[in-house]
Scaffold this active site. Structure first.
Site, short mmCIF file in Angstrom:
data_model
loop_
_atom_site.label_atom_id
_atom_site.label_comp_id
_atom_site.label_asym_id
_atom_site.label_seq_id
_atom_site.Cartn_x
_atom_site.Cartn_y
_atom_site.Cartn_z
CB SER A 50 -0.89 0.02 1.25
OG SER A 50 -1.54 1.28 1.37
CE1 TYR B 187 -3.95 -2.17 4.93
CE2 TYR B 187 -3.28 0.10 4.47
CZ TYR B 187 -3.72 -1.13 4.02
OH TYR B 187 -3.91 -1.35 2.68
P1 NAP Z 1 -11.59 -5.61 -0.03
O1 NAP Z 1 -12.49 -5.17 -1.15
O2 NAP Z 1 -12.00 -5.42 1.37
O3 NAP Z 1 -11.18 -7.11 -0.28
C1 NAP Z 1 -10.35 -7.77 0.65
C2 NAP Z 1 -10.26 -9.23 0.29
O4 NAP Z 1 -9.38 -9.84 1.25
C3 NAP Z 1 -11.59 -9.94 0.37
O5 NAP Z 1 -11.66 -10.88 -0.68
C4 NAP Z 1 -11.51 -10.66 1.71
O6 NAP Z 1 -12.24 -11.88 1.75
C5 NAP Z 1 -10.05 -10.97 1.79
N1 NAP Z 1 -9.63 -11.25 3.15
C6 NAP Z 1 -9.66 -10.43 4.23
N2 NAP Z 1 -9.22 -11.07 5.31
C7 NAP Z 1 -8.89 -12.32 4.91
C8 NAP Z 1 -8.39 -13.46 5.58
N3 NAP Z 1 -8.12 -13.44 6.89
N4 NAP Z 1 -8.17 -14.59 4.85
C9 NAP Z 1 -8.44 -14.62 3.52
N5 NAP Z 1 -8.94 -13.57 2.84
C10 NAP Z 1 -9.16 -12.43 3.55
O7 NAP Z 1 -10.17 -4.86 -0.12
P2 NAP Z 1 -9.28 -4.33 -1.35
O8 NAP Z 1 -9.35 -2.85 -1.33
O9 NAP Z 1 -9.58 -5.07 -2.59
O10 NAP Z 1 -7.85 -4.73 -0.79
C11 NAP Z 1 -7.06 -5.76 -1.36
C12 NAP Z 1 -5.62 -5.52 -0.95
O11 NAP Z 1 -5.21 -4.23 -1.43
C13 NAP Z 1 -5.40 -5.50 0.56
O12 NAP Z 1 -4.18 -6.14 0.87
C14 NAP Z 1 -5.32 -4.02 0.87
O13 NAP Z 1 -4.58 -3.77 2.03
C15 NAP Z 1 -4.64 -3.50 -0.38
N6 NAP Z 1 -4.83 -2.06 -0.61
C16 NAP Z 1 -6.06 -1.54 -0.87
C17 NAP Z 1 -6.19 -0.16 -1.09
C18 NAP Z 1 -7.51 0.51 -1.37
O14 NAP Z 1 -7.57 1.76 -1.35
N7 NAP Z 1 -8.57 -0.22 -1.64
C19 NAP Z 1 -5.07 0.67 -1.04
C20 NAP Z 1 -3.82 0.08 -0.77
C21 NAP Z 1 -3.71 -1.27 -0.57
P3 NAP Z 1 -13.72 -12.05 2.41
O15 NAP Z 1 -14.47 -10.79 2.08
O16 NAP Z 1 -14.22 -13.28 1.72
O17 NAP Z 1 -13.54 -12.22 3.86
#
Ligand code: NAP
Length: 246
Positions: free
Chosen positions: A141, A155
């Site tokens: 991130s 985080y």
């Molecule tokens: P999201 O829409 O909340 O999706 C998160 C995914 O991770 C979901 O499929 C969830 O599965 C899964 N997950 C969470 N806890 C888990 C666990 N203990 N075991 C297995 N799966 C788990 O989030 P996103 O924004 O797509 O984020 C994806 C990645 O990008 C993350 O690592 C996040 O930190 C990173 N990121 C996101 C942003 C942003 O602005 N969105 C920015 C920087 C980095 P379930 O829903 O099935 O539980």
């Protein structure tokens, strides 16, 4: 033969967009999720509609036994693994360091750091025994550079750990033809912000981004698929910002 790609956290957001794009590019996809079975099933259906195989596996990456079970299912279902997107991750409620509990820090690091390391470990073991290389993209991130004070320093720390893990692991496995890179997404429009108690966070903070907008999960998926591809054949140990300049 299609390449086999495991994406952790593929039921929503960036992981789901990556699974859909990967299938369109000819990968068979292991769709891991934790709790959102409906989201994961919709992603798997789209992978199959694109003409590729999908293997749906529920596993909480903070539980080492569930990681082992996931890899046993991959071994049984596909018998090999070519690529990994280490994407599963969580934020938490906005808080100052003085408000953070031990339980909160354990959850953050168990999922975002230890889970990602153990998943990568199992992937590397398979890629090494196959003997024909592989590619891993860890999802970090922009917070790893920014520190996220007054939001979630824990985080940001977990993602800084992912950046250094990417460099260290890449050095260990480069001679095996396994490339390890990371993406640092910036403000991306997904449900993760609402899960942290801040729906609309990406739009609200978009004015801080030089490009003056939030990014989409699809824009991050494009960068992930590039780093997985042979077009990135001389890239390893590095982190790519996908953050609109922030
Ligand atoms: P999201 O829409 O909340 O999706 C998160 C995914 O991770 C979901 O499929 C969830 O599965 C899964 N997950 C969470 N806890 C888990 C666990 N203990 N075991 C297995 N799966 C788990 O989030 P996103 O924004 O797509 O984020 C994806 C990645 O990008 C993350 O690592 C996040 O930190 C990173 N990121 C996101 C942003 C942003 O602005 N969105 C920015 C920087 C980095 P379930 O829903 O099935 O539980």
């Amino acid at each position: 033969m299609a390449k086999i790609l495991l994406i952790t956290g593929a039921s929503a957001g960036i992981g789901a967009a990556t699974a859909r794009l990967a299938a369109r590019q000819g990968y068979d996809v292991v769709v891991n999720y934790n709790s959102d079975s409906a989201g994961a099933e919709a992603v798997a259906a789209d992978v199959r509609a694109a003409g590729q195989k999908a293997l749906l596996i529920q596993a909480d990456v903070s539980d080492p036994d569930q990681i082992d079970a996931m890899f046993a299912a991959i071994d049984a279902g596909f018998g090999r693994l070519d690529a990994l997107v280490n994407n599963a991750g969580v934020v938490d409620q906005t808080a100052k360091v003085t408000e953070m509990t031990h339980a909160r820090l354990r959850r953050m690091f168990d999922i975002n750091v230890i889970g990602a390391m153990l998943v990568a470990k199992e992937a590397v073991l398979r890629m090494q025994s196959q003997g024909d290389g592989g590619a891993i993209v860890n999802i970090s991130s922009a917070a790893a550079r920014l520190g996220s004070g007054r939001q979630y320093v824990d985080y940001a720390m977990s993602k800084a750990a992912i950046d250094l893990f990417t460099k260290g692991l890449s050095d260990e496995v480069a001679a095996d033809g396994i490339r390890v890179t990371a993406i640092r997404p910036g403000l991306i429009e997904t449900e993760i912000h609402a899960k942290g108690g801040e729906p609309g966070r990406a739009q609200r903070l978009a004015h801080m981004v030089p490009m003056k907008r939030e990014g989409s999960a699809e824009e991050v998926a494009d960068a992930i698929l590039y780093l997985l591809s042979d077009q990135a054949s001389y890239i390893t140990g590095t982190c790519l910002d996908v953050s609109g300049g922030r």
